[in-house]
Design an enzyme around this catalytic site. Structure first.
Site, PDB file in Angstrom:
ATOM      1  N   ALA A 175       0.833  -1.215   0.000  1.00 46.50           N
ATOM      2  CA  ALA A 175       0.000   0.000   0.000  1.00 46.50           C
ATOM      3  C   ALA A 175       0.863   1.258   0.000  1.00 46.50           C
ATOM      4  O   ALA A 175       0.490   2.276  -0.592  1.00 46.50           O
ATOM      5  CB  ALA A 175      -0.902  -0.019   1.225  1.00 46.50           C
ATOM      6  N   GLU A 177       3.379   1.981  -1.617  1.00 49.67           N
ATOM      7  CA  GLU A 177       3.813   2.382  -2.969  1.00 49.67           C
ATOM      8  C   GLU A 177       2.656   2.872  -3.845  1.00 49.67           C
ATOM      9  O   GLU A 177       2.878   3.363  -4.961  1.00 49.67           O
ATOM     10  CB  GLU A 177       4.494   1.190  -3.667  1.00 49.67           C
ATOM     11  CG  GLU A 177       5.926   0.934  -3.230  1.00 49.67           C
ATOM     12  CD  GLU A 177       6.039   0.296  -1.857  1.00 49.67           C
ATOM     13  OE1 GLU A 177       5.116  -0.438  -1.472  1.00 49.67           O
ATOM     14  OE2 GLU A 177       7.040   0.562  -1.165  1.00 49.67           O
ATOM     15  N   THR A 205       0.666  -4.602  10.910  1.00 49.32           N
ATOM     16  CA  THR A 205       1.389  -3.479  10.321  1.00 49.32           C
ATOM     17  C   THR A 205       1.947  -2.559  11.403  1.00 49.32           C
ATOM     18  O   THR A 205       1.185  -1.923  12.131  1.00 49.32           O
ATOM     19  CB  THR A 205       0.454  -2.672   9.387  1.00 49.32           C
ATOM     20  OG1 THR A 205      -0.219  -3.585   8.545  1.00 49.32           O
ATOM     21  CG2 THR A 205       1.232  -1.696   8.551  1.00 49.32           C
ATOM     22  N   HIS A 207       3.463   0.731  12.853  1.00 49.53           N
ATOM     23  CA  HIS A 207       3.173   2.140  12.511  1.00 49.53           C
ATOM     24  C   HIS A 207       1.970   2.234  11.592  1.00 49.53           C
ATOM     25  O   HIS A 207       1.935   3.014  10.653  1.00 49.53           O
ATOM     26  CB  HIS A 207       4.384   2.810  11.842  1.00 49.53           C
ATOM     27  CG  HIS A 207       5.668   2.511  12.511  1.00 49.53           C
ATOM     28  ND1 HIS A 207       5.922   2.845  13.828  1.00 49.53           N
ATOM     29  CD2 HIS A 207       6.785   1.887  12.069  1.00 49.53           C
ATOM     30  CE1 HIS A 207       7.143   2.443  14.153  1.00 49.53           C
ATOM     31  NE2 HIS A 207       7.682   1.850  13.115  1.00 49.53           N
ATOM     32  N   PHE A 232     -10.808   5.408  -3.987  1.00 46.85           N
ATOM     33  CA  PHE A 232     -10.036   4.899  -2.851  1.00 46.85           C
ATOM     34  C   PHE A 232     -10.537   3.510  -2.455  1.00 46.85           C
ATOM     35  O   PHE A 232     -11.609   3.369  -1.871  1.00 46.85           O
ATOM     36  CB  PHE A 232     -10.186   5.878  -1.683  1.00 46.85           C
ATOM     37  CG  PHE A 232      -9.240   5.620  -0.561  1.00 46.85           C
ATOM     38  CD1 PHE A 232      -7.906   6.009  -0.648  1.00 46.85           C
ATOM     39  CD2 PHE A 232      -9.660   4.984   0.593  1.00 46.85           C
ATOM     40  CE1 PHE A 232      -7.022   5.773   0.388  1.00 46.85           C
ATOM     41  CE2 PHE A 232      -8.779   4.738   1.637  1.00 46.85           C
ATOM     42  CZ  PHE A 232      -7.463   5.137   1.535  1.00 46.85           C
ATOM     43  N   ARG A 246     -14.918  -7.773   3.439  1.00 47.49           N
ATOM     44  CA  ARG A 246     -15.092  -6.574   2.606  1.00 47.49           C
ATOM     45  C   ARG A 246     -14.586  -6.774   1.184  1.00 47.49           C
ATOM     46  O   ARG A 246     -14.640  -5.866   0.364  1.00 47.49           O
ATOM     47  CB  ARG A 246     -14.352  -5.396   3.241  1.00 47.49           C
ATOM     48  CG  ARG A 246     -14.977  -4.997   4.558  1.00 47.49           C
ATOM     49  CD  ARG A 246     -14.237  -3.843   5.166  1.00 47.49           C
ATOM     50  NE  ARG A 246     -14.701  -3.630   6.540  1.00 47.49           N
ATOM     51  CZ  ARG A 246     -14.141  -2.794   7.390  1.00 47.49           C
ATOM     52  NH1 ARG A 246     -13.091  -2.088   7.015  1.00 47.49           N
ATOM     53  NH2 ARG A 246     -14.613  -2.650   8.593  1.00 47.49           N
TER      54      ARG A 246
HETATM   55  C1  DLZ Z   1       5.688  -3.588   5.501  1.00 45.57           C
HETATM   56  C2  DLZ Z   1       4.218  -3.739   5.356  1.00 45.57           C
HETATM   57  C3  DLZ Z   1       3.425  -4.127   6.456  1.00 45.57           C
HETATM   58  C4  DLZ Z   1       4.034  -4.426   7.778  1.00 45.57           C
HETATM   59  N1  DLZ Z   1       2.119  -4.275   6.345  1.00 45.57           N
HETATM   60  C5  DLZ Z   1       1.516  -4.020   5.155  1.00 45.57           C
HETATM   61  C6  DLZ Z   1       0.113  -4.149   5.003  1.00 45.57           C
HETATM   62  O1  DLZ Z   1      -0.637  -4.530   5.905  1.00 45.57           O
HETATM   63  N2  DLZ Z   1      -0.410  -3.860   3.776  1.00 45.57           N
HETATM   64  C7  DLZ Z   1       0.337  -3.432   2.709  1.00 45.57           C
HETATM   65  O2  DLZ Z   1      -0.211  -3.169   1.637  1.00 45.57           O
HETATM   66  N3  DLZ Z   1       1.664  -3.321   2.840  1.00 45.57           N
HETATM   67  C8  DLZ Z   1       2.279  -3.600   4.015  1.00 45.57           C
HETATM   68  N4  DLZ Z   1       3.628  -3.476   4.137  1.00 45.57           N
HETATM   69  C9  DLZ Z   1       4.432  -3.169   2.929  1.00 45.57           C
HETATM   70  C10 DLZ Z   1       4.542  -1.673   2.639  1.00 45.57           C
HETATM   71  O3  DLZ Z   1       3.328  -1.181   2.121  1.00 45.57           O
HETATM   72  C11 DLZ Z   1       5.671  -1.440   1.619  1.00 45.57           C
HETATM   73  O4  DLZ Z   1       5.403  -2.174   0.459  1.00 45.57           O
HETATM   74  C12 DLZ Z   1       7.036  -1.855   2.130  1.00 45.57           C
HETATM   75  O5  DLZ Z   1       7.303  -1.248   3.358  1.00 45.57           O
HETATM   76  C13 DLZ Z   1       8.138  -1.478   1.100  1.00 45.57           C
HETATM   77  O6  DLZ Z   1       8.215  -0.089   0.941  1.00 45.57           O
END
Ligand code: DLZ
Length: 280
Positions: A175, A177, A205, A207, A232, A246
């Site tokens: 997400a 990116e 996740t 933070h 969105f 969902r």
């Molecule tokens: C690192 C990370 C984590 C912990 N959780 C999610 C998530 O729940 N959903 C998601 O889409 N992406 C997660 N990411 C990955 C980050 O979005 C990102 O791709 C990485 O930190 C690389 O920049």
């Protein structure tokens, strides 16, 4: 409207279903039966004194040309091409075409030249994606869910008339990116709207709040600064189960909803431009 025979009954019902009318509450008793069809916003009109040019049953529609194409496709498949009229101007500032899907059953479909005439003041977008171009940015993280969101979004676009070749799908790692890829795509000005799809799970996740805020802010900023609608579709859920619900299980499919919002925004922007002129 009284329908003469069983064949005409079947044909009329098939055509109205094909055009997207929802089946309503019909009835049947010893004297006959009735089939009801529901329209979200209906205008039922009985006409006399103007036949045969104007049939006694008239259906007011938006996007008359799209309806004409749909009726033509159906009538061609039924071998009834000769029973379909061309779209022509009427003397009441509208356009109309006539179809005879069954012998003696004539329906006129018409659209006002001024879509706001006789309507409430509010403008609304249509859910017709014909000719629109979309880019979908979808995160691979939590792919089991984002895949379902993508299926939902494609379902909404294709069923609304979008062409497969007019849909660009871009996969990004997570997400985080999504905003950057969305911005790059929006700046090409090749797409009428973007659809962003991802899943952030609070439990997994670190933070979470900070990431979520940044993702939503980035998508919003890209939308505002490029002027291209960004729907969105990034889920923020406590658990995987909630996210699955969902994404098509129990609580709709947010990918489908995001795509519908994108179509509506393209349509409404077009209407605002037609009525008030474009700011660009
Ligand atoms: C690192 C990370 C984590 C912990 N959780 C999610 C998530 O729940 N959903 C998601 O889409 N992406 C997660 N990411 C990955 C980050 O979005 C990102 O791709 C990485 O930190 C690389 O920049």
């Amino acid at each position: 409207m009284a329908v003469e025979n069983a064949a005409a009954w079947e044909r009329l019902g098939a055509l109205l279903s094909e055009l997207g009318f929802e089946p309503g509450k019909g009835w049947e008793d010893a004297t006959g039966k009735g089939a009801a069809f529901l329209a979200p916003l209906g205008n039922l009109e009985f006409v006399t004194g103007r036949q045969p040019a104007v049939p006694e049953l008239l259906v007011e529609v938006t996007s008359l040309d799209v309806v004409h194409t749909a009726v033509k496709k159906w009538m061609t498949a039924e071998g009834l091409t000769a029973k379909l009229g061309d779209v022509a101007e009427t003397h009441w500032n509208s356009r109309l075409f006539t179809a005879e899907p069954a012998p003696g059953v004539q329906i006129g479909f018409w659209e006002r030249n001024d879509p706001y005439s006789g309507k409430p003041a509010a403008m609304e977008g249509d859910l017709i994606a014909t000719g629109m171009r979309f880019a979908i940015v979808v995160a691979r993280w939590n792919a089991v869910i984002t895949h379902r969101l993508l299926q939902g979004a494609l379902d909404a676009l294709l069923r609304s008339g979008a062409k497969k070749d007019y849909i660009e799908i871009v996969r990004v790692p997570g997400a985080w990116e999504i905003p950057a890829a969305a911005r790059t795509l929006a700046e090409t000005k090749k797409f009428d709207a973007l659809i962003t799809l991802g899943v952030l799970l609070r439990g997994e996740t670190a933070h979470y709040e900070a990431i979520y805020n940044e993702v939503s802010r980035g998508i919003g900023q890209s939308q505002q600064e490029t002027g291209v609608p960004h729907a969105f579709g990034v889920l923020t859920c406590e658990t995987l189960e909630q996210a699955l619900n969902r994404a098509g299980l129990k609580a709709g499919n947010k990918g489908f909803e995001a795509a519908a919002a994108a179509i509506e925004m393209v349509s409404i922007n077009k209407k605002i431009g037609q009525k008030h002129g474009s700011a660009k």
